[in-house]
Design a protein around this motif. Structure first.
Motif, PDB file in Angstrom:
ATOM      1  N   LEU A  21       0.829  -1.204   0.000  1.00 25.67           N
ATOM      2  CA  LEU A  21       0.000   0.000   0.000  1.00 25.67           C
ATOM      3  C   LEU A  21       0.868   1.260   0.000  1.00 25.67           C
ATOM      4  O   LEU A  21       0.545   2.253  -0.654  1.00 25.67           O
ATOM      5  CB  LEU A  21      -0.930  -0.001   1.210  1.00 25.67           C
ATOM      6  N   TRP A  22       1.961   1.222   0.748  1.00 22.94           N
ATOM      7  CA  TRP A  22       2.881   2.367   0.744  1.00 22.94           C
ATOM      8  C   TRP A  22       3.503   2.542  -0.644  1.00 22.94           C
ATOM      9  O   TRP A  22       3.595   3.663  -1.150  1.00 22.94           O
ATOM     10  CB  TRP A  22       3.969   2.162   1.789  1.00 22.94           C
ATOM     11  N   ALA A  23       3.924   1.432  -1.266  1.00 19.13           N
ATOM     12  CA  ALA A  23       4.507   1.521  -2.605  1.00 19.13           C
ATOM     13  C   ALA A  23       3.501   2.082  -3.615  1.00 19.13           C
ATOM     14  O   ALA A  23       3.872   2.853  -4.511  1.00 19.13           O
ATOM     15  CB  ALA A  23       5.000   0.142  -3.051  1.00 19.13           C
ATOM     16  N   TRP A  24       2.236   1.723  -3.463  1.00 19.54           N
ATOM     17  CA  TRP A  24       1.197   2.259  -4.349  1.00 19.54           C
ATOM     18  C   TRP A  24       1.010   3.756  -4.114  1.00 19.54           C
ATOM     19  O   TRP A  24       0.795   4.522  -5.059  1.00 19.54           O
ATOM     20  CB  TRP A  24      -0.108   1.518  -4.124  1.00 19.54           C
ATOM     21  N   ALA A  25       1.115   4.185  -2.857  1.00 19.15           N
ATOM     22  CA  ALA A  25       0.925   5.599  -2.532  1.00 19.15           C
ATOM     23  C   ALA A  25       2.036   6.477  -3.102  1.00 19.15           C
ATOM     24  O   ALA A  25       1.801   7.638  -3.450  1.00 19.15           O
ATOM     25  CB  ALA A  25       0.838   5.783  -1.020  1.00 19.15           C
ATOM     26  N   VAL A  26       3.262   5.928  -3.211  1.00 17.98           N
ATOM     27  CA  VAL A  26       4.393   6.738  -3.695  1.00 17.98           C
ATOM     28  C   VAL A  26       4.721   6.435  -5.154  1.00 17.98           C
ATOM     29  O   VAL A  26       5.762   6.873  -5.649  1.00 17.98           O
ATOM     30  CB  VAL A  26       5.650   6.506  -2.821  1.00 17.98           C
ATOM     31  N   ARG A  27       3.836   5.730  -5.833  1.00 16.27           N
ATOM     32  CA  ARG A  27       4.148   5.234  -7.176  1.00 16.27           C
ATOM     33  C   ARG A  27       4.424   6.356  -8.173  1.00 16.27           C
ATOM     34  O   ARG A  27       5.213   6.172  -9.114  1.00 16.27           O
ATOM     35  CB  ARG A  27       3.003   4.353  -7.695  1.00 16.27           C
ATOM     36  N   ASP A  28       3.767   7.530  -8.017  1.00 15.84           N
ATOM     37  CA  ASP A  28       3.932   8.604  -8.989  1.00 15.84           C
ATOM     38  C   ASP A  28       4.860   9.709  -8.492  1.00 15.84           C
ATOM     39  O   ASP A  28       4.882  10.804  -9.057  1.00 15.84           O
ATOM     40  CB  ASP A  28       2.576   9.211  -9.366  1.00 15.84           C
ATOM     41  N   SER A  29       5.618   9.430  -7.442  1.00 20.77           N
ATOM     42  CA  SER A  29       6.574  10.402  -6.922  1.00 20.77           C
ATOM     43  C   SER A  29       7.920  10.222  -7.622  1.00 20.77           C
ATOM     44  O   SER A  29       8.507   9.143  -7.546  1.00 20.77           O
ATOM     45  CB  SER A  29       6.749  10.221  -5.409  1.00 20.77           C
ATOM     46  N   PRO A  30       8.444  11.248  -8.306  1.00 20.26           N
ATOM     47  CA  PRO A  30       9.757  11.122  -8.965  1.00 20.26           C
ATOM     48  C   PRO A  30      10.863  10.756  -7.986  1.00 20.26           C
ATOM     49  O   PRO A  30      11.785  10.009  -8.334  1.00 20.26           O
ATOM     50  CB  PRO A  30       9.974  12.509  -9.573  1.00 20.26           C
ATOM     51  N   HIS A  31      10.755  11.292  -6.766  1.00 13.55           N
ATOM     52  CA  HIS A  31      11.778  10.999  -5.760  1.00 13.55           C
ATOM     53  C   HIS A  31      11.837   9.510  -5.451  1.00 13.55           C
ATOM     54  O   HIS A  31      12.909   8.904  -5.424  1.00 13.55           O
ATOM     55  CB  HIS A  31      11.487  11.797  -4.489  1.00 13.55           C
ATOM     56  N   TRP A  32      10.647   8.908  -5.228  1.00 11.40           N
ATOM     57  CA  TRP A  32      10.631   7.492  -4.873  1.00 11.40           C
ATOM     58  C   TRP A  32      10.847   6.598  -6.084  1.00 11.40           C
ATOM     59  O   TRP A  32      11.358   5.479  -5.954  1.00 11.40           O
ATOM     60  CB  TRP A  32       9.314   7.159  -4.166  1.00 11.40           C
ATOM     61  N   GLN A  33      10.486   7.044  -7.263  1.00 15.73           N
ATOM     62  CA  GLN A  33      10.826   6.296  -8.466  1.00 15.73           C
ATOM     63  C   GLN A  33      12.331   6.217  -8.631  1.00 15.73           C
ATOM     64  O   GLN A  33      12.876   5.182  -9.034  1.00 15.73           O
ATOM     65  CB  GLN A  33      10.189   6.953  -9.690  1.00 15.73           C
ATOM     66  N   ALA A  34      13.004   7.304  -8.306  1.00 15.23           N
ATOM     67  CA  ALA A  34      14.463   7.309  -8.406  1.00 15.23           C
ATOM     68  C   ALA A  34      15.095   6.356  -7.397  1.00 15.23           C
ATOM     69  O   ALA A  34      16.050   5.636  -7.714  1.00 15.23           O
ATOM     70  CB  ALA A  34      14.990   8.731  -8.194  1.00 15.23           C
ATOM     71  N   LEU A  35      14.548   6.339  -6.171  1.00 10.01           N
ATOM     72  CA  LEU A  35      15.126   5.495  -5.128  1.00 10.01           C
ATOM     73  C   LEU A  35      14.798   4.016  -5.309  1.00 10.01           C
ATOM     74  O   LEU A  35      15.651   3.146  -5.157  1.00 10.01           O
ATOM     75  CB  LEU A  35      14.643   5.961  -3.758  1.00 10.01           C
ATOM     76  N   LEU A  36      13.521   3.733  -5.619  1.00 13.93           N
ATOM     77  CA  LEU A  36      13.062   2.340  -5.640  1.00 13.93           C
ATOM     78  C   LEU A  36      13.222   1.672  -6.999  1.00 13.93           C
ATOM     79  O   LEU A  36      13.477   0.464  -7.070  1.00 13.93           O
ATOM     80  CB  LEU A  36      11.597   2.279  -5.211  1.00 13.93           C
ATOM     81  N   LEU A  37      13.060   2.440  -8.077  1.00 10.17           N
ATOM     82  CA  LEU A  37      13.091   1.854  -9.414  1.00 10.17           C
ATOM     83  C   LEU A  37      14.339   2.225 -10.204  1.00 10.17           C
ATOM     84  O   LEU A  37      14.519   1.766 -11.330  1.00 10.17           O
ATOM     85  CB  LEU A  37      11.846   2.295 -10.202  1.00 10.17           C
ATOM     86  N   GLY A  38      15.169   3.070  -9.632  1.00 10.91           N
ATOM     87  CA  GLY A  38      16.388   3.458 -10.321  1.00 10.91           C
ATOM     88  C   GLY A  38      16.154   4.430 -11.453  1.00 10.91           C
ATOM     89  O   GLY A  38      17.000   4.571 -12.340  1.00 10.91           O
ATOM     90  N   ARG A  39      15.001   5.122 -11.443  1.00 10.15           N
ATOM     91  CA  ARG A  39      14.713   6.096 -12.485  1.00 10.15           C
ATOM     92  C   ARG A  39      15.288   7.455 -12.097  1.00 10.15           C
ATOM     93  O   ARG A  39      15.160   7.891 -10.959  1.00 10.15           O
ATOM     94  CB  ARG A  39      13.206   6.232 -12.705  1.00 10.15           C
ATOM     95  N   ALA A  40      15.881   8.123 -13.046  1.00  8.87           N
ATOM     96  CA  ALA A  40      16.465   9.422 -12.769  1.00  8.87           C
ATOM     97  C   ALA A  40      15.382  10.480 -12.688  1.00  8.87           C
ATOM     98  O   ALA A  40      14.451  10.496 -13.487  1.00  8.87           O
ATOM     99  CB  ALA A  40      17.469   9.802 -13.857  1.00  8.87           C
TER     100      ALA A  40
END
Length: 207
Positions: free
Chosen positions: A177-196
């Motif tokens: 549920l937390w991962a779903w809540a932060v799914r569209d955050s660029p900051h968390w995409q960078a940390l969790l998915l390795g997206r710049a």
């Protein structure tokens, strides 16, 4: 915030979150408890007589009892079979999810938190039902399925749902549920998915 700092903050926030959760007793799970008290006797009237709350325990009163050391229907019994169920067995998912959420920078934080808690309440309700059926099934055996006028899940399915609800859901569901809540955050995409992020990409281009 780096991933390691986030993990440290989550661990730190767990202390007050779990302390508050423990002090409040059954209150964090109140909606799931109310739904269980209403829905379980209504959905399985031949199996469950009633469900009450005793401090932080659900007391599930069955339609079976004991007479001369034998399990019999309640109408023939001297003593009614009741099964205590600790509310805290399932409700600790709420302080865990709260710590994860409070440690994050999330847009529309309150709304997303509320939606997550509603999902956890529904999962708790499912867990309370699973534990109740498991307890009755272990105590009375095949008599539970024979007494029900409605079709019940087979014993293997009840056991699997019980294990899933008590071992996996309280720990995994808050993370999902937390991962779903932060799914569209660029900051968390960078940390969790390795997206710049945009800033990081601009820096790479300047180099």
């Amino acid at each position: 915030m780096t991933l390691y700092r986030f993990i440290g903050l989550v661990v730190l926030l767990m202390i007050p979150c779990f302390a508050l959760w423990y002090g409040l007793g059954a209150l964090p799970a109140a909606p799931a408890i109310w739904l269980t008290q209403f829905a379980l006797p209504w959905a399985a009237p031949d199996i469950i007589h009633s469900v009450t709350l005793d401090q932080h325990q659900l007391m599930v009163f069955s339609r079976f009892g004991e007479r001369d050391d034998a399990i019999v229907p309640l109408a023939q019994a001297e003593y009614q079979l009741a099964f205590p169920q600790s509310v805290r067995l399932l409700s600790y998912s709420i302080p865990f999810y709260t710590a994860l959420h409070c440690a994050s920078r999330i847009k529309d934080s309150l709304g997303r938190y509320a939606r997550g808690v509603i999902v956890l309440w529904f999962l708790m309700f499912t867990g309370f039902v699973a534990v109740a059926f498991k307890d009755v099934m272990v105590a009375v055996g095949p008599m539970m399925h024979e007494a029900s006028s409605l079709p019940l899940p087979p014993p293997s399915a009840i056991a699997l749902l019980y294990q899933f609800s008590t071992l996996i859901v309280p720990t995994v569901a808050p993370i999902l549920l937390w991962a779903w809540a932060v799914r569209d955050s660029p900051h968390w995409q960078a940390l969790l998915l390795g997206r710049a992020t945009g800033t990081a990409a601009d820096s790479d281009q300047q180099r």
